[in-house]
Scaffold this motif. Sequence first.
Motif, PDB file in Angstrom:
ATOM      1  N   PRO A 234       0.858  -1.187   0.000  1.00 50.16           N
ATOM      2  CA  PRO A 234       0.000   0.000   0.000  1.00 50.16           C
ATOM      3  C   PRO A 234       0.899   1.243   0.000  1.00 50.16           C
ATOM      4  CG  PRO A 234       0.017  -1.040   2.161  1.00 50.16           C
ATOM      5  CD  PRO A 234       0.754  -1.962   1.238  1.00 50.16           C
ATOM      6  N   PRO A 235       0.465   2.329  -0.604  1.00 51.71           N
ATOM      7  CA  PRO A 235       1.329   3.507  -0.643  1.00 51.71           C
ATOM      8  C   PRO A 235       1.523   4.094   0.758  1.00 51.71           C
ATOM      9  CG  PRO A 235      -0.840   4.042  -1.456  1.00 51.71           C
ATOM     10  CD  PRO A 235      -0.835   2.565  -1.226  1.00 51.71           C
ATOM     11  N   PHE A 236       2.596   4.861   0.903  1.00 54.00           N
ATOM     12  CA  PHE A 236       2.854   5.531   2.178  1.00 54.00           C
ATOM     13  C   PHE A 236       1.806   6.614   2.407  1.00 54.00           C
ATOM     14  CE2 PHE A 236       4.881   9.049   4.496  1.00 54.00           C
ATOM     15  CZ  PHE A 236       5.278   8.387   5.642  1.00 54.00           C
ATOM     16  N   GLY A 237       1.427   7.280   1.337  1.00 55.34           N
ATOM     17  CA  GLY A 237       0.424   8.339   1.471  1.00 55.34           C
ATOM     18  C   GLY A 237       0.387   9.193   0.229  1.00 55.34           C
ATOM     19  N   LEU A 238      -0.252  10.343   0.352  1.00 55.39           N
ATOM     20  CA  LEU A 238      -0.339  11.275  -0.771  1.00 55.39           C
ATOM     21  C   LEU A 238       0.416  12.550  -0.421  1.00 55.39           C
ATOM     22  CD1 LEU A 238      -4.048  10.841  -1.778  1.00 55.39           C
ATOM     23  CD2 LEU A 238      -2.063  10.401  -3.250  1.00 55.39           C
ATOM     24  N   LEU A 239       1.150  13.046  -1.404  1.00 56.41           N
ATOM     25  CA  LEU A 239       2.005  14.198  -1.150  1.00 56.41           C
ATOM     26  C   LEU A 239       1.579  15.334  -2.072  1.00 56.41           C
ATOM     27  CD1 LEU A 239       4.638  14.858   0.527  1.00 56.41           C
ATOM     28  CD2 LEU A 239       5.894  14.369  -1.551  1.00 56.41           C
ATOM     29  N   ALA A 240       1.205  16.469  -1.474  1.00 63.00           N
ATOM     30  CA  ALA A 240       0.829  17.632  -2.281  1.00 63.00           C
ATOM     31  C   ALA A 240       1.963  18.642  -2.240  1.00 63.00           C
ATOM     32  CB  ALA A 240      -0.446  18.255  -1.728  1.00 63.00           C
ATOM     33  N   GLU A 241       2.255  19.225  -3.402  1.00 63.74           N
ATOM     34  CA  GLU A 241       3.368  20.165  -3.499  1.00 63.74           C
ATOM     35  C   GLU A 241       2.817  21.571  -3.674  1.00 63.74           C
ATOM     36  OE1 GLU A 241       6.090  19.071  -6.595  1.00 63.74           O
ATOM     37  OE2 GLU A 241       6.958  21.085  -6.683  1.00 63.74           O
ATOM     38  N   PHE A 242       3.347  22.509  -2.881  1.00 61.30           N
ATOM     39  CA  PHE A 242       2.891  23.898  -2.961  1.00 61.30           C
ATOM     40  C   PHE A 242       4.069  24.809  -3.286  1.00 61.30           C
ATOM     41  CE2 PHE A 242       0.036  21.690  -0.130  1.00 61.30           C
ATOM     42  CZ  PHE A 242      -1.207  22.086  -0.595  1.00 61.30           C
ATOM     43  N   LYS A 243       3.717  25.959  -3.895  1.00 57.87           N
ATOM     44  CA  LYS A 243       4.787  26.879  -4.293  1.00 57.87           C
ATOM     45  C   LYS A 243       5.103  27.897  -3.213  1.00 57.87           C
ATOM     46  CE  LYS A 243       5.002  26.807  -9.248  1.00 57.87           C
ATOM     47  NZ  LYS A 243       4.243  27.123 -10.449  1.00 57.87           N
ATOM     48  N   THR A 244       4.140  28.235  -2.372  1.00 56.83           N
ATOM     49  CA  THR A 244       4.405  29.260  -1.367  1.00 56.83           C
ATOM     50  C   THR A 244       4.045  28.747   0.015  1.00 56.83           C
ATOM     51  OG1 THR A 244       2.230  30.254  -1.350  1.00 56.83           O
ATOM     52  CG2 THR A 244       3.744  31.043  -3.041  1.00 56.83           C
ATOM     53  N   VAL A 245       4.620  29.396   0.987  1.00 56.81           N
ATOM     54  CA  VAL A 245       4.388  28.992   2.369  1.00 56.81           C
ATOM     55  C   VAL A 245       2.961  29.308   2.781  1.00 56.81           C
ATOM     56  CG1 VAL A 245       5.287  31.149   3.331  1.00 56.81           C
ATOM     57  CG2 VAL A 245       5.368  29.081   4.687  1.00 56.81           C
ATOM     58  N   ASP A 246       2.398  30.376   2.216  1.00 59.70           N
ATOM     59  CA  ASP A 246       1.014  30.719   2.549  1.00 59.70           C
ATOM     60  C   ASP A 246       0.073  29.601   2.146  1.00 59.70           C
ATOM     61  OD1 ASP A 246       1.155  33.193   3.801  1.00 59.70           O
ATOM     62  OD2 ASP A 246       1.537  34.195   1.892  1.00 59.70           O
ATOM     63  N   GLU A 247       0.277  29.072   0.940  1.00 60.68           N
ATOM     64  CA  GLU A 247      -0.576  27.982   0.473  1.00 60.68           C
ATOM     65  C   GLU A 247      -0.428  26.768   1.387  1.00 60.68           C
ATOM     66  OE1 GLU A 247      -0.401  29.018  -4.303  1.00 60.68           O
ATOM     67  OE2 GLU A 247       0.968  27.564  -3.454  1.00 60.68           O
ATOM     68  N   LEU A 248       0.798  26.520   1.833  1.00 60.70           N
ATOM     69  CA  LEU A 248       1.037  25.356   2.689  1.00 60.70           C
ATOM     70  C   LEU A 248       0.307  25.497   4.016  1.00 60.70           C
ATOM     71  CD1 LEU A 248       2.571  22.678   3.299  1.00 60.70           C
ATOM     72  CD2 LEU A 248       4.320  24.099   4.341  1.00 60.70           C
ATOM     73  N   VAL A 249       0.456  26.644   4.656  1.00 63.85           N
ATOM     74  CA  VAL A 249      -0.160  26.839   5.973  1.00 63.85           C
ATOM     75  C   VAL A 249      -1.680  26.797   5.849  1.00 63.85           C
ATOM     76  CG1 VAL A 249      -0.404  28.442   7.900  1.00 63.85           C
ATOM     77  CG2 VAL A 249       1.816  28.123   6.839  1.00 63.85           C
TER      78      VAL A 249
END
Lengths: 471, 185
Positions: free
Chosen positions: B12-27
């Motif tokens: 089974p996969p470890f999980g799903l990883l989303a990539e963001f360009k800015t820290v604001d989007e991440l938070v």
Amino acid sequence: MATVSPLREAKEGEIIAPGHTFGSVTDKISDIVQNDTIAIGWLASLAFAFMMLNILAISAAYLLYRGLGIWGINVPVSWGFAIVNFVWWIGIGHAGTLISAILLLLRQRWRTSINRFAEAMTLFAVACAGMFPLLHMGRPYFAYWLMPYPNTFGLWPQWRSPLVWDVFAVSTYATVSLLFWFVGLVPDLATLRDRATNKWTQTIFGLLAMGWRGSAIHWQRYEVAYGLLAALATPLVVSVHTVVSFDFAAGIVPGWHTTIFPPYFVAGAIYSGFAMVLTLAIPVRQVYNIKDFITTTHLDYMARIMLTTGLIVAYGYGIEAFMAWYSANKFEVAVMQNRFTGVIRWEYYMLILCNVLVPQLLWFKYVRTTPSVLFVISLIVNLGMWLERYVIVIGSLTRDNLPSSWGRYSGTIWDWGIYLGTIGLFLTLLLIFLRVLPMISIFEMKTLLPEAHPHGHGHDTKNHGHQESVK
Amino acid sequence: MSDPWDQNAALPPFGLLAEFKTVDELVDAANKVKTEGYKQTDAYSPYPVEGLTDALGHSLWLLPLVVLGGGLAGGLGGYMLQWFTSVYSYPLIVADRPFHSWPAFFPVTFECTILGASLSAVFGMFALNRLPMPYHPVFNVESFDKASRDRFFLCIRSIDPKYDAVETRKFLESLGPCEVQEVPE
């Protein structure tokens, strides 16, 4: 090497030139390490430093072969160059810890550009300092006797002696400085690992980075640990030179037995340390073209700290003379007379010139922001601080309480050889460091960029709504 | 039923990883992930982002206690060492000072406190972070190299009770990432 250039030069008060991005900061600092060329200038400097290191190797080997008789020490001066150099090097190290720990706690963000570099300087200076007590022992193979360990003699260190305190202070200082430096390096080693194109460097940086992946949970603990280390290193650095000064102050030798010594030694340590940071940073920022990271604002701030600590040191010199007179203790008066008019006077005049008079130029902004002038002043202060320890050690020991125990002292060629040799060791380690590890903290430089902070500084309004939606 | 001993069966996969360009989007995304009820989450950034663990809903409190313990152990150990050697193991009269001359024991006690606390801060931090760990599934994602450079990542692990390969991916894609990738185990 990829060229990364900022929009323009940093203006006054700016601690990083505008126009940098996360990527450009990463590239600019890592490219100094991760490129396949070996600069001729670097190689020539390393060759020169290595030659000086060999002077150390020869001087130390001959010392071990012949014994301490090759040095200028004798009764009454049994603490000669070795102690002068030990205190000088340990003092130089103090600026690194001040920059990395105390300025961190005071939230002086400008420290970010110079802390890695200054911490490396601390480590190498402590390594040089550590050579002297060991070599001065005469029987360095018994150095482990300094440590408390169960032995068949049933003997233990003498805990009431400042010399034993010194062993603990300096070894703790070396250990904590190394930990602090390494912890700071781990995220940058991960950056270098991820950028590496060559299998070898990728493996080496990968091993050293220990699998750091920038996890938020890791960062949170990392910041806690780093902050606590800073809070622990702050009293530690003050304690180290205090204990070094106890080596003198706890003795009853005139000129040493004073209560001003601990604060005056600590201020002197920071003073000489900042002088050394400037001595190294000014050529390095020039050669590696990192003036957008180590700006003239940094030089200005460091010069101000040097001026402040220099004034404290000058105050110490004044109080020493005043207390000698005010105490009406004739031995203390005699020590001061010896400094003003006696055999040690030229060293004393030079020390006042180097440590008190010349640094007054730092009051002028032009001097603080002109690298070449500042460089010369920093060299003069380094010299002056060495002379200060020389006057304290040699001045007092050659003119003790009893005229019958007066004597003369001068360093021999082997004394000078070891001293110059440790400068070679210092420069060799530093040059290797500059080439193989990032000299500026990459991840901390990123936090100086405006885009590094979520929702801060009012420049970004579009994301402010979410917090209410969460609640 | 899948054969648990089958070496070729896909994990089974470890999980799903989303990539963001800015820290604001991440938070922003981290807050939404928490509100959505995901617990087994982590974020990755090239530098420490203030409040990110709070946004994800992780509370971490153990390390300061470890450091306190290390400092106390160092200090007590240092003092007891001096007491034991000066009073019990080899009492020695020096300058008519008492065997238990406690004021003189302070510098070494202090240094040992600092040493104990610093060692436990560093090794405690690495141990709680389970480092060194040279292999981690997220390293399998090619673009994860940028996590130490200029990109921000958010991971929801497959062991999360709310995890669903399709729904979770849809949810992550709604947060505005530049990419969502599956992390192979």
